[in-house]
Design an enzyme around this catalytic site. Structure first.
Site, PDB file in Angstrom:
ATOM      1  N   ASP A   8      -9.434  75.923 -58.373  1.00  6.80           N
ATOM      2  CA  ASP A   8     -10.225  75.834 -59.595  1.00  6.80           C
ATOM      3  C   ASP A   8      -9.352  75.306 -60.740  1.00  6.80           C
ATOM      4  O   ASP A   8      -8.279  75.863 -61.002  1.00  6.80           O
ATOM      5  CB  ASP A   8     -10.749  77.236 -59.928  1.00  6.80           C
ATOM      6  CG  ASP A   8     -11.731  77.234 -61.078  1.00  6.80           C
ATOM      7  OD1 ASP A   8     -12.855  76.755 -60.879  1.00  6.80           O
ATOM      8  OD2 ASP A   8     -11.351  77.710 -62.175  1.00  6.80           O
TER       9      ASP A   8
ATOM     10  N   GLU B 164     -10.255  70.904 -57.573  1.00  7.33           N
ATOM     11  CA  GLU B 164     -11.436  70.829 -58.431  1.00  7.33           C
ATOM     12  C   GLU B 164     -11.003  70.469 -59.835  1.00  7.33           C
ATOM     13  O   GLU B 164     -10.932  71.303 -60.714  1.00  7.33           O
ATOM     14  CB  GLU B 164     -12.203  72.162 -58.431  1.00  7.33           C
ATOM     15  CG  GLU B 164     -13.526  72.125 -59.187  1.00  7.33           C
ATOM     16  CD  GLU B 164     -13.441  72.651 -60.624  1.00  7.33           C
ATOM     17  OE1 GLU B 164     -14.401  72.427 -61.367  1.00  7.33           O
ATOM     18  OE2 GLU B 164     -12.430  73.288 -61.007  1.00  7.33           O
TER      19      GLU B 164
END
Lengths: 676, 676
Positions: free
Chosen positions: A394, A423
């Site tokens: 993330d 990401e």
């Protein structure tokens, strides 16, 4: 006084002549070579590794060149002859067969025998006396014989004897292909030049190249509306996910969710009693990144989910979101891992003037950074031990670059099959850097590339430039954070269009479901890309049987991907002209090309569009003088086409795309049993 | 068993995290950087050296970056702040002021004060409470104060005191530009990242960038037809050469010419008695590469020529043709420097099936190569001692690359102002390699680039790509070897066109005269590019006063070059559209741009051509709303133009080109004394 930086001088001329004077070959512009070899190229097991270089010397002598490669830990090089292309460019290729780092480099030398042989042929053709040339050839063969042994030596000595004998037999033998092949085995490499770098290629398993992702929130998997779903409920959902053909099931963080500054529904600042919070707000008294949110279940439940998924050929991917709520155990156990404000409080996340008081970023520069990094590594290893091999990082672009390169390398020492998806939706150079550092796959700007020119430009850059050697795109038409305007306003056809684009432009793609297949398209407010009542902040109950679900359509697209190797790699992607800006067409093919896929997609979700598609005369194995069959794998319709230009028409209200498999052979009268 | 090559592994990941964990900045894609720093970039004294790099870190922190440079032998770096452009690209520049190698690299760091200052501004604007921020700023300033001394330390401590005081004064001081400038002097560079290479730029004197060459055969300079010209005759020719504005006088080899296999007139195999042979057939009983052909005169004559030339601001350039006739003293003194045939005879030059029995190539791979190389070096040094500083290397692409890199470096140790021109007409990568190895200038394909698209493509490649950092073109419309078909068939206008193109496209150019200015255009036979009765094999007597001589035209063009700095560099070259394929237009400008030249050339030597020229809206300092004056420096005509599109027309029978100087300011009524 400013401190002088300590620098290493590496570019002093190394070949200053008098030490390597007889090494005449130049090797330049080796590809792939990422940032002068600082980073490895990437391949997956079974892929071909093609290496090119400019190779030349002074004068007109013939050269020979080898591509050398070896696996990490193996000291012996495997040698592959390189072939000249045009303009002093040479190429060689090898297939990578194992996971892990491999090294490659290039070696070349002035080949006196090859030079001699070419000269002899020309002189013979010009009718010149070649008596001395034949003796010169015999000398070269005798030197090679000394480097050979056994039968080869015997053969070489035999050849040299002939060259010293009767001229006409000597000429014939001198030009004999068998002699050339034998001489190639014993070259004089005393003054061979080896490229001054060993370049690296990192090989991962096939899933790094070809994967089909489905993201869901386990807490929304309960059978009863309003109930908090569990990992067991999620396990029950596996047949549904597998039925659509996905092979990676990615879960947002499954760890305990913090209470302090918890966000309410629709991201309001004050949570109401009963609000479940965001899974990315990690850490509470129940534990941190190695714990499971109690309402989801136990570690045993998680391990069962992993095991059951395996039966469906699905891998569980976990989210690595290295950030903490104020309630995370790290905050009290390791306050030194966070940045302090002058009043001693811990600095929450901010992007001035925005404040995110529910999140404490970890300070990768803190005094305790080494301990911190090791702890974060242990988090990944912990989940590897539970059977997880795929991690979606993330916002990796807000953590130190050096950390990622280090931690990915460390994890792969124990789990070479571990894969990492970055990401990062951020500036292009940052995205590329993360890929170079070791991420197996990366999110892309696909999410916001809607028009033909945008898609063509972007995917040409990703697949036809050096980027393709280190950056593997993973295409997401939606995520829990992103409901694009194209999906908001295009209705069901827009979802179909974006699905086909993602699944065919990208060998790696994923959707966030069930929002996607149920065509959920209501934003929080006009102009927002957030979902209304976003699952990030509340439990949803999805009606999977809802009319209009794209479930069957997705299943078909994913089956097409599995059955057509052309779609399992991005390297061969080429765009083809259509005389209508609303229709995009592109192809992918296997190297043979036994499998050629041509996708034609209507980008306009509102109107039927038609146009003339131009296929290239070369590259797809197309014979423009022969009819060929285009088999639309989406509808199973078959079209008879001929020549380079053919008509296409797409009605978004039925299917806005065609995924053709080219079938070249059309049956003819000759194929009829009675024809002869 | 094949020998394993010995290789150095240099691309193991060096930043594996735990040793440099807190250095967060990435520095990539530094330009110029030739072949990963293996070769230096090139500049001349006084030129600007602009360096760019991608510089970025994780997260959103502000960065600072420096360009560092130093001269060879100086250990202290000079630091220049770099500025961000767009997309994480940064740029800095320094001016090179001395001949010799310089090094440069890039350093960058996360700038906590800059980050703090930007955050403060945003928070203040959003009306947030910034009490803690001000204290955090005070802490940063106090740390900087410790790095400072004297007045600066005092000022910093004063600022920090204010930041700890009354909030509104504190905010004002925190955002004070003076504080920012002061803090920039004392950055926290503990975790600064320095690019991992020191890159090199080699600086030569201005003549490497801007030079005007004239080639002539001294033996054709005699006043009397048929007589063998001498170096004294050549000295007499200096005013003629200087009058045309040339500053380099390049002489084909002036050494004794061999007798064995001497070529006759028009390159026939058997010389007739009295045939003088080719100057490139070097070596006879009278001496080799350090001797002067007796019929040309003595070493004293040569030195007088050099000295007299200097009075006309002309430098003498000598030919370095490292090859020998069978009569060269080296052949008997050092037979080991030549390749032997199996019968013990020396291998003559050949390109099978062609034989060149009058030439023995030196064997750069021979056992005696070190001694050979040192001897060749001594040849160049010998002529340096006679006052020569410019050398034109004949066919350098047939001699070992390593030799050139070594010998140019060696000569420059003693004669830093020595310049080398590579006379290689060969494959592009070989030509570029020679330039990288150290040649100051290079012959180009200009000689055969005639059409607008050919010229545009080629000169865009040479000047707008990385090539411009290491390859300095020297443009020759003709040479003793090359009478192009364009010149053969285009008459006098073709010579004018090619001269203007060479002199304006190239800051370095040259002609072979008097053949050129007298428009000599008869080939040996149809289809040949050799001159009929080529001066290479016989003495010519040129009628310098012949009608139609381009002498005055050349003088004018060369004066324009001297008077317009824009034409003295190739970096700014840009092509501009004309809606007629026979007319080419391009511009060059100084950086200011106080000097802007626009050349418009009719490529059709037979017909008047006209068209509309499109000038760019940006880059030339042009205001499309204002009229401006175009001053044709060839005819002294002045045109009033307005806007981007203007009409041009060129009659090859008068002057096939216009060399405009843009003069922006047009007088207006306001300029009239009585206007106010």
């Amino acid at each position: 006084m400013k401190k002088q930086p300590k620098l290493q001088t590496i570019n002093e001329p190394t070949t200053t002549g008098l030490d390597q004077g007889r090494s005449r070959v130049a090797i330049e512009n080796v590809k792939p070579e990422i940032d002068c070899g600082r980073f490895p190229a990437k391949r997956t097991v079974g892929e071909s590794m093609s290496v090119e270089a400019d190779i030349f010397a002074d004068g007109h002598d013939a050269l020979s060149a080898l591509l050398l490669y070896r696996k990490e830990g193996v000291s012996r090089w495997t040698e592959i002859p390189m072939q000249p292309l045009v303009n002093d460019r040479w190429r060689g290729a090898f297939e990578v067969q194992e996971i892990g780092d491999h090294y490659y480099t290039v070696q070349a030398w002035v080949d006196r025998f090859k030079t001699w042989r070419q000269g002899l042929a020309k002189k013979v053709e010009a009718g010149q006396d070649v008596a001395l040339e034949l003796l010169a050839g015999a000398e070269l063969i005798e030197l090679a014989a000394k480097r050979a042994a056994g039968e080869d030596r015997k053969s070489l000595n035999h050849f040299s004897a002939i060259l010293r004998g009767d001229p006409s037999a000597a000429i014939q033998s001198g030009l004999d292909e068998a002699l050339a092949i034998l001489m190639e085995k014993y070259p004089d490499r005393r003054w061979a030049v080896t490229y001054d770098k060993e370049l690296r290629v990192n090989v991962e398993r096939g899933k790094a190249r070809f994967s089909t992702w489905y993201e869901l929130f386990p807490r929304s998997c309960a059978g009863t509306p309003g109930a908090h779903g569990t990992l067991r409920d999620c396990t029950e959902r596996l047949p549904y996910v597998a039925g659509m053909g996905f092979d990676v099931l990615y879960l947002p963080p499954i760890h305990p969710i913090g209470y302090s500054f918890r966000k309410g529904k629709n991201n309001v600042l004050e949570a109401q009693p009963g609000d479940v919070g965001s899974p990315w707000a990690i850490g509470a008294k129940e534990g941190g990144h190695k714990a499971i949110h109690p309402q989801l279940g136990s570690l045993a439940d998680f391990k069962r989910l992993v095991a059951e998924a395996k039966k469906f050929d699905i891998e569980i991917a976990l989210d690595i979101a290295f950030q903490c709520t104020p309630d995370h155990p790290y905050v009290t156990e390791h306050p030194e891992w966070f940045r302090k404000r002058p009043d001693g409080s811990i600095q929450y996340a901010e992007n001035p003037p925005k404040k995110y008081q529910d999140i404490y970023p970890l300070d990768f520069e803190s005094e305790g950074w080494e301990e911190l990094w090791n702890e974060l590594k242990s988090v990944i290893l912990f989940w590897c031990e539970q059977g997880v091999r795929i991690f979606r990082a993330d916002n990796p672009h807000t953590k130190a670059f050096a950390f990622w390169e280090w931690v990915i390398g460390e994890v792969k020492k124990d789990y070479p099959d571990a894969l990492f998806l970055a990401e990062a939706f951020t500036r292009p150079k940052v995205m590329y850097r993360l890929a170079k550092l070791g991420f197996s796959q990366s999110y892309t700007y696909f999410t916001w590339r809607n028009t033909k020119s945008e898609l063509t430009q972007y995917f040409t850059d990703l697949t036809q430039t050096e980027v393709s050697d280190f950056f593997r795109p993973n295409l997401w038409p939606n995520t829990p954070d992103i409901l694009t305007e194209y999906l908001q306003f295009g209705g069901r056809p827009a979802f179909m269009t974006r699905l086909v684009l993602a699944a065919t432009l990208g060998a790696n793609y994923g959707i966030y479901g069930p929002a996607f297949e149920l065509c959920e398209n209501v934003p929080r407010e006009p102009g927002s890309e957030e979902y209304l009542n976003s699952e990030k902040y509340e439990i949803k109950h999805w009606d999977l049987e809802k009319e209009g679900s794209l479930r069957e359509f997705i299943a078909r697209v994913n089956r097409i991907r599995r059955e057509n190797r052309a779609l399992q790699s991005d390297r061969s992607l080429r765009f083809h002209p259509v005389d209508n800006p609303e229709i995009i067409a592109f192809s992918k093919r296997t190297e043979d090309p036994s499998n050629v896929i041509v996708a034609v997609v209507n980008l306009d979700p509102h109107h039927t569009q038609s146009g003339w598609l131009d296929l290239p005369a070369e590259g797809l194995g197309l014979d423009p003088d022969q009819p060929f069959q285009m088999h639309d794998l989406l509808t199973d319709a078959r079209y008879l086409w001929q020549g380079r230009r053919n008509f296409v028409q797409l009605d978004p209200q039925s299917v806005p795309a065609q995924i053709f498999r080219m079938r070249h052979r059309i049956h003819r009268e000759q194929d009829f049993d009675y024809f002869m």
